[in-house]
Design a protein around this motif. Structure first.
Motif, PDB file in Angstrom:
ATOM      1  N   SER A  72      35.298 -15.885   9.350  1.00 37.02           N
ATOM      2  CA  SER A  72      34.371 -16.334   8.311  1.00 37.02           C
ATOM      3  C   SER A  72      35.104 -16.977   7.138  1.00 37.02           C
ATOM      4  CB  SER A  72      33.527 -15.156   7.811  1.00 37.02           C
ATOM      5  OG  SER A  72      32.790 -14.583   8.873  1.00 37.02           O
ATOM      6  N   GLY A  73      36.368 -16.634   6.945  1.00 35.33           N
ATOM      7  CA  GLY A  73      37.137 -17.218   5.854  1.00 35.33           C
ATOM      8  C   GLY A  73      37.991 -18.393   6.279  1.00 35.33           C
ATOM      9  N   PHE A  74      37.628 -19.039   7.380  1.00 31.17           N
ATOM     10  CA  PHE A  74      38.441 -20.133   7.903  1.00 31.17           C
ATOM     11  C   PHE A  74      38.598 -21.261   6.878  1.00 31.17           C
ATOM     12  CE2 PHE A  74      39.246 -24.035  10.180  1.00 31.17           C
ATOM     13  CZ  PHE A  74      40.181 -23.668  11.133  1.00 31.17           C
ATOM     14  N   ARG A  75      37.499 -21.700   6.259  1.00 28.97           N
ATOM     15  CA  ARG A  75      37.537 -22.853   5.360  1.00 28.97           C
ATOM     16  C   ARG A  75      38.322 -22.558   4.079  1.00 28.97           C
ATOM     17  NH1 ARG A  75      33.589 -26.867   6.602  1.00 28.97           N
ATOM     18  NH2 ARG A  75      33.734 -27.042   8.876  1.00 28.97           N
ATOM     19  N   PHE A 115      42.030 -16.140  16.078  1.00 31.81           N
ATOM     20  CA  PHE A 115      42.172 -16.737  14.752  1.00 31.81           C
ATOM     21  C   PHE A 115      43.616 -16.566  14.306  1.00 31.81           C
ATOM     22  CE2 PHE A 115      41.900 -15.990  10.063  1.00 31.81           C
ATOM     23  CZ  PHE A 115      41.525 -17.266   9.689  1.00 31.81           C
ATOM     24  N   GLY A 116      44.266 -17.671  13.917  1.00 32.09           N
ATOM     25  CA  GLY A 116      45.663 -17.560  13.528  1.00 32.09           C
ATOM     26  C   GLY A 116      46.216 -18.874  13.013  1.00 32.09           C
ATOM     27  N   PHE A 117      47.535 -18.957  12.981  1.00 33.57           N
ATOM     28  CA  PHE A 117      48.234 -20.141  12.494  1.00 33.57           C
ATOM     29  C   PHE A 117      48.939 -20.847  13.658  1.00 33.57           C
ATOM     30  CE2 PHE A 117      48.240 -17.357   8.710  1.00 33.57           C
ATOM     31  CZ  PHE A 117      47.652 -18.210   7.781  1.00 33.57           C
ATOM     32  N   ILE A 119      46.165 -23.243   9.533  1.00 36.59           N
ATOM     33  CA  ILE A 119      45.199 -22.310  10.105  1.00 36.59           C
ATOM     34  C   ILE A 119      44.497 -22.969  11.288  1.00 36.59           C
ATOM     35  CG2 ILE A 119      43.177 -23.007   8.738  1.00 36.59           C
ATOM     36  CD1 ILE A 119      44.275 -19.398   9.552  1.00 36.59           C
ATOM     37  N   SER A 120      44.175 -22.186  12.291  1.00 35.17           N
ATOM     38  CA  SER A 120      43.545 -22.730  13.492  1.00 35.17           C
ATOM     39  C   SER A 120      42.773 -21.628  14.207  1.00 35.17           C
ATOM     40  CB  SER A 120      44.597 -23.335  14.430  1.00 35.17           C
ATOM     41  OG  SER A 120      43.999 -23.951  15.551  1.00 35.17           O
ATOM     42  N   ALA A 121      42.097 -22.017  15.236  1.00 27.96           N
ATOM     43  CA  ALA A 121      41.394 -21.077  16.113  1.00 27.96           C
ATOM     44  C   ALA A 121      41.411 -21.654  17.515  1.00 27.96           C
ATOM     45  CB  ALA A 121      39.970 -20.829  15.634  1.00 27.96           C
ATOM     46  N   TRP A 122      41.567 -20.818  18.479  1.00 26.52           N
ATOM     47  CA  TRP A 122      41.586 -21.245  19.877  1.00 26.52           C
ATOM     48  C   TRP A 122      40.931 -20.151  20.715  1.00 26.52           C
ATOM     49  CZ3 TRP A 122      45.738 -19.983  16.857  1.00 26.52           C
ATOM     50  CH2 TRP A 122      46.472 -18.849  17.213  1.00 26.52           C
ATOM     51  N   ILE A 123      40.905 -20.330  21.995  1.00 21.93           N
ATOM     52  CA  ILE A 123      40.273 -19.320  22.840  1.00 21.93           C
ATOM     53  C   ILE A 123      41.280 -18.789  23.849  1.00 21.93           C
ATOM     54  CG2 ILE A 123      38.043 -20.471  22.607  1.00 21.93           C
ATOM     55  CD1 ILE A 123      38.307 -21.275  25.597  1.00 21.93           C
ATOM     56  N   PRO A 146      40.737 -25.832  22.558  1.00 24.45           N
ATOM     57  CA  PRO A 146      39.710 -26.863  22.772  1.00 24.45           C
ATOM     58  C   PRO A 146      39.590 -27.843  21.611  1.00 24.45           C
ATOM     59  CG  PRO A 146      38.676 -24.892  21.953  1.00 24.45           C
ATOM     60  CD  PRO A 146      40.159 -24.605  21.974  1.00 24.45           C
ATOM     61  N   THR A 147      40.470 -27.780  20.616  1.00 30.18           N
ATOM     62  CA  THR A 147      40.331 -28.605  19.418  1.00 30.18           C
ATOM     63  C   THR A 147      40.558 -30.078  19.745  1.00 30.18           C
ATOM     64  OG1 THR A 147      41.173 -26.751  18.123  1.00 30.18           O
ATOM     65  CG2 THR A 147      41.107 -28.909  17.057  1.00 30.18           C
TER      66      THR A 147
END
Length: 800
Positions: free
Chosen positions: A308-311, A558-560, A577-581, A595-596
């Motif tokens: 939720s704090g990604f931005r 969620f990570g770097f 910062i990034s997110a992946w699966i 998938p970015t």
């Protein structure tokens, strides 16, 4: 010249002296008790052997060389206390006080060696921690991940268990009338170790059989010792023609050997039946121990989802701020902050209340964590915390060990929790600027991009999705319509997302607006807008939900993802910062998939024409409609079609048969020893009746009759003649049988085969007559009695 009465008195005096010398524990005038050396040594040996086997159940909890030192030293110390108590006849209170004193004296050097002065002397701080651990370490042991090694004061429970069981068990073995009850102390140690151990059993068959064998050896030896002492006492009370005590064969031979072996054989047969049932029907679920029932002290669900704090990290100030400084990060390395596997339609979060998921189960971790089953490359990094803060501890790969540094290291170590299912670490005391730690891990082996299409779904359990965004299934169907294999459809979905999507964090006023969040309506907007615009937050959530639709267990990480500096420490900025699966596969386990879409210019929005959607140009021609393609999302491999309804009558019948099968197995295990006794007697009778000569068959017939008398509880005199045995039964027929057997044995003529047959018919008649007037339970007791197999029944196994 001595008179007859004087001679008798001298003989009685010698006899009493001789009997007194054979009684263990004779008191001396000084207050000490003389303990027979052989008796004491064998009792100590039995306790040591049984305690060592029982202590082996502690190894899965600690897996540390320090445990071996604690167990060995504590057994020696406890044995010294118990032997001293037996030698000087200490009371229970005295033994307790001495044990407490020894506990305080050696507890710190053995169980908390880090607090010992020079490694051998207790310190004041160590004594305080020892007293605290006496009450608190038990719960701490249940809330920490195994193995714990020598972490803090968690060796104290093992020290207490071994000390108490050694002192109690050996004291009972040396001093109690029923010394064989001392075996209960190591058994209690064994059970306690299992209760405090892991849910997965380690060496269950080996430890159980070892404890059974050592316990049985102790019981058998005590039984033999008591029987020999009784025989010697009776022999000492009987005088020969010269007035001397009689000696028996038991003084030089192992009297009662057949009795002991028979009892041991029956127990081993029962154990064999139990083991066979266990091997044929192994448990299908983990065993329930205390640590599976205790409430864990850290619940990630009470904290906000880190996604939720990604931005926040993309804001102008934070984007160029150093969050972490990492040394040793490999090329292409990703830094994990948290793994999210629960989607409720609003946020993706860590952990779930669903019993099928263990992602929310965090436990305290000692200095190391076993990752020997993970295939990959070892990696070591050192992390210096900058402007990053929070409870989630950044990690890499699969964690194996952590070492906190600085003044707050003890507090961070005590608040460290880890979840091996998701690879997420947390510290209840939040990280702050200036904190640092070193981390070792294993970087799991990953498939190449070309191998993505060959992946098959795994069977990992993830919480079910509460809500599927609109248009997600139809969009996924459009992207994967040309593929049928799960891996190929996954690869097609990722490719289409990267080709179709655009990146915008919504913080640059010159870029199109991009709403934050990843609720179901935001994902629907991403999929239905003319231009698919979002960032890693939305794309990772969309990809995870689509992968689940394809049958792959999936979760968001969620990570770097920083640009690694190969010449020195890597500066991890907020904009990294990034997110992946991660998707679970049958070949590799959890596989990382990003998938970015690549960063590229976003085209201008076209006029509001619902039939025109701006997408990047693709050289791929529109797919041809395939009427044979699947119309529904492909389920995971290994699932079965459950559309057909079961027959209710058949279902009830199967349940009844299953219950009856378990009842039959349980009855077979319980009845196995008694069935073995009956079979042994039947075989003995057959061997006697089919002996090669007539005289052997007649003698065997008499032995069969005598065994029947003993099994029915009749008590012939000691070393009786056949006539005395027959008189115990009563009746003319038994006396005639005794006379026939005596004549056959002592006559110079060989008996005829007809006489042997007549003897066996008489034996059968006498056996039947002895059952007349007896209840069914009395006849069953006679059939399963052990008296004739060795001379004593199980009920009298430990009687003098």
């Amino acid at each position: 010249m001595s008179t007859g009465s004087d001679s008798i008195r001298r003989i009685d005096s010698k006899r009493r002296s001789r009997v007194e010398k054979r009684r263990p524990g004779r008191r001396r005038s000084s207050g000490r008790v003389r303990l027979p050396f052989a008796f004491t040594a064998i009792t100590i040996l039995m306790l040591w052997t049984t305690s060592l086997v029982a202590s082996a159940a502690l190894w899965p909890i600690y897996q540390s060389v320090q445990l071996i030192a604690v167990v060995g030293a504590t057994i020696l110390i406890g044995s010294a206390i118990a032997v001293s108590g037996a030698l000087y006849r200490w009371s229970t209170l005295t033994i307790t006080l001495v044990s407490i004193g020894v506990y305080l004296l050696v507890g710190v050097p053995l169980a908390i060696p880090d607090r010992a002065l020079y490694g051998v002397l207790p310190s004041a701080q160590g004594e305080i921690e020892l007293l605290q651990a006496t009450a608190l370490s038990w719960k701490q042991l249940l809330t920490i991940t195994l193995p714990v090694g020598s972490y803090e004061s968690l060796l104290v429970p093992a020290f207490i268990l071994v000390l108490i069981t050694t002192v109690v068990g050996l004291s009972v073995g040396l001093r109690a009338r029923w010394g064989e009850l001392g075996v209960l102390a190591p058994i209690a140690l064994f059970i306690t170790a299992i209760v405090f151990g892991a849910a997965t059993a380690t060496w269950p068959l080996e430890l159980s059989l070892g404890l059974l064998a050592t316990s049985l050896a102790w019981l058998v030896w005590r039984r033999w010792f008591r029987r020999r002492a009784s025989i010697r006492l009776l022999a000492a009370q009987a005088l020969d023609s010269d007035g001397r005590p009689l000696e028996t064969a038991s003084d030089t031979t192992f009297a009662g050997f057949r009795t002991i072996m028979s009892a041991g054989l029956i127990v081993l047969l029962a154990a064999g039946a139990s083991i066979a049932a266990t091997l044929s029907l192994p448990p299908t679920v983990q065993r329930h121990v205390l640590r599976t029932a205790i409430v864990k002290p850290f619940d990630p669900r009470i904290y906000a989802s880190p996604l939720s704090g990604f931005r926040h990290y993309e804001q102008t100030i934070a984007a160029n701020t150093t969050m972490l400084t990492v040394t040793g990060l490999p090329i292409g390395g990703r830094i994990r902050i948290a793994t999210l596997d629960t989607y409720d339609g609003i946020v993706y979060s860590v952990g779930s209340s669903e019993v099928s998921s263990e992602s929310g189960s965090f436990t305290r971790v000692p200095s190391t964590f076993d990752q020997s089953d993970t295939v990959g490359d070892p990696v070591s990094v050192r992390v210096m915390v900058g402007d990053y803060s929070g409870i989630w501890l950044p990690t890499v790969g699969k964690f194996t060990s952590v070492n906190f540094e600085g003044a707050d290291a003890p507090e961070l170590r005590n608040s460290f929790f880890y979840n091996n299912t998701s690879g997420t670490a947390a510290v209840v005391r939040p990280l702050a600027s200036g904190d640092s730690y070193s981390l070792t891990a294993v970087q799991p082996r990953q498939p190449s991009a070309e191998q993505l299409g060959t992946l098959r779904p795994g069977n990992a359990a993830v919480p079910p999705t509460a809500q599927i965004p609109d248009q997600l299934s139809s969009t996924l169907d459009d992207w994967t319509r040309t593929e049928t294999a799960p891996g190929a459809r996954l690869a097609a979905m990722i490719t289409a997302m990267k080709q179709t999507g655009y990146i915008s964090h919504g913080v640059d006023p010159e870029q199109p607006a991009s709403r934050s969040g990843h609720a179901a309506d935001r994902i629907t907007q991403l999929l239905t807008d003319q231009r698919m615009i979002g960032d890693q937050e939305q794309y990772a959530v969309t990809a995870a939900l689509m992968a689940r639709q394809l049958g792959f267990p999936a979760r968001v990480v969620f990570g770097f993802v920083p640009e690694v500096n190969t010449q020195g420490p890597t500066q991890v900025l907020g904009k990294n910062i990034s997110a992946w699966i991660e998707v679970d596969t049958a070949q590799y386990g959890w596989v990382t998939v990003d998938p970015t879409p690549p960063v590229r210019d976003i085209p201008a929005e076209l006029p509001k024409d619902p039939t025109t959607i701006a997408r990047p140009q693709s050289p791929v021609q529109p797919p041809i409609e395939d009427p044979t393609r699947p119309t529904a999302q492909q389920p995971p491999e290994g699932t079965q079609d459950s559309s057909a309804k079961d027959n209710p009558l058949l279902a009830v019948l199967l349940v009844v048969l299953q219950v009856l099968a378990w009842v039959a197995i349980g009855a077979a295990i319980i009845l196995a020893p008694f069935i073995a006794i009956v079979v042994a007697k039947l075989r003995r009778r057959m061997l006697r009746r089919k002996a090669p000569t007539a005289i052997q068959r007649i003698s065997g017939g008499w032995q069969e009759f005598e065994d029947a008398v003993i099994d029915r509880g009749l008590e012939p005199p000691v070393s009786p003649t056949r006539t005395e045995v027959a008189s115990t039964v009563g009746g003319v027929q038994s006396l005639v049988l005794a006379a026939v057997a005596d004549r056959a044995v002592f006559s110079p003529d060989q008996p005829r085969d007809e006489e042997a047959d007549q003897v066996w018919r008489a034996v059968e008649d006498l056996r039947a007559s002895m059952n007349d007037g007896r209840t069914r339970w009395q006849r069953i007791r006679a059939a399963i009695s052990l008296r004739s197999l060795g001379g004593y029944s199980v009920k009298r196994l430990f009687r003098r």
